[in-house]
Design an enzyme around this catalytic site. Structure first.
Site, PDB file in Angstrom:
ATOM      1  N   HIS A  67      62.765  98.511  52.472  1.00 30.11           N
ATOM      2  CA  HIS A  67      61.435  98.814  52.530  1.00 30.11           C
ATOM      3  C   HIS A  67      61.417  99.283  53.943  1.00 30.11           C
ATOM      4  O   HIS A  67      60.872 100.465  54.421  1.00 30.11           O
ATOM      5  CB  HIS A  67      60.530  97.526  52.283  1.00 30.11           C
ATOM      6  CG  HIS A  67      59.076  97.908  52.899  1.00 30.11           C
ATOM      7  ND1 HIS A  67      58.071  98.025  51.886  1.00 30.11           N
ATOM      8  CD2 HIS A  67      58.359  98.201  54.019  1.00 30.11           C
ATOM      9  CE1 HIS A  67      56.985  98.173  52.311  1.00 30.11           C
ATOM     10  NE2 HIS A  67      57.102  98.054  53.686  1.00 30.11           N
ATOM     11  N   GLU A  68      61.883  98.756  54.991  1.00 27.56           N
ATOM     12  CA  GLU A  68      61.814  99.238  56.509  1.00 27.56           C
ATOM     13  C   GLU A  68      62.676 100.412  56.477  1.00 27.56           C
ATOM     14  O   GLU A  68      62.232 101.302  57.381  1.00 27.56           O
ATOM     15  CB  GLU A  68      62.422  98.098  57.339  1.00 27.56           C
ATOM     16  CG  GLU A  68      61.575  96.817  57.314  1.00 27.56           C
ATOM     17  CD  GLU A  68      60.108  97.005  57.514  1.00 27.56           C
ATOM     18  OE1 GLU A  68      59.602  97.785  58.188  1.00 27.56           O
ATOM     19  OE2 GLU A  68      59.282  96.345  56.899  1.00 27.56           O
ATOM     20  N   HIS A  71      60.550 103.370  55.794  1.00 27.65           N
ATOM     21  CA  HIS A  71      59.645 103.762  57.189  1.00 27.65           C
ATOM     22  C   HIS A  71      60.473 104.571  57.942  1.00 27.65           C
ATOM     23  O   HIS A  71      60.196 105.694  58.186  1.00 27.65           O
ATOM     24  CB  HIS A  71      59.232 102.529  57.722  1.00 27.65           C
ATOM     25  CG  HIS A  71      57.944 101.892  56.984  1.00 27.65           C
ATOM     26  ND1 HIS A  71      56.987 102.518  56.457  1.00 27.65           N
ATOM     27  CD2 HIS A  71      57.923 100.682  56.530  1.00 27.65           C
ATOM     28  CE1 HIS A  71      56.167 101.525  55.853  1.00 27.65           C
ATOM     29  NE2 HIS A  71      56.806 100.275  56.100  1.00 27.65           N
TER      30      HIS A  71
END
Length: 157
Positions: A67-68, A71
């Site tokens: 998820h990170e 980003h």
């Protein structure tokens, strides 16, 4: 697992899932409380909450890292890196990253109680439901411009 092992894991996941290098730092941040991880826009570093690894295991940690990294890679490429952006949603689906991290077992459920206030127009009977109190001397009915009065205040939950 220490910060060095986390760094290697993030680099490996980046190469396997995204086919791109992770060139910044990844580390555990003991101050994180309500989130599994955080991507820092200014430094491009990734911070991870160690509790998620300790309580939910390796698979949850890998999901948070993916998820990170979504980003991270989108921000580096100048694309839409925010949760609402289509680029972000598409990349998350492509790599199998979770939208949210799981709830920690030791986290108490918050007791959410809501206040609901009902106002009624003295002239036409129109009922208004509000979350906050309002000054009935200042506001009038939107339907007939009559005087308002508080009818009832309830606490739900």
């Amino acid at each position: 697992m220490d910060d060095l092992e986390l760094q290697r894991l993030v680099e490996n996941i980046s190469m396997k899932s995204f086919r791109k290098q992770f060139r910044h730092k990844a580390y555990f941040n003991p101050r994180l409380r309500s989130t599994g991880g955080r991507y820092m826009l200014d430094t491009h570093h990734i911070e991870i909450n160690r509790k998620y690894f300790e309580q939910l295991g390796h698979n949850e940690l890998c999901g948070i890292i993916k998820h990170e990294l979504c980003h991270y890679h989108l921000h580096i490429e100048g694309k839409g890196y925010k949760h609402k952006d289509q680029d972000f949603k598409f990349l998350m689906k492509e790599v199998g990253a979770p939208r949210f991290c799981s709830v920690l077992p030791d986290q108490p459920r918050r007791n959410v109680s809501r206040k609901v206030i009902f106002y009624i127009c003295k002239d036409c009977g129109q009922v208004y439901k509000r979350k906050k109190r309002m000054n009935t001397q200042k506001y009038v009915c939107g339907k007939c411009r009559g005087k308002l009065m508080m009818k009832q205040e309830l606490t739900i939950g």
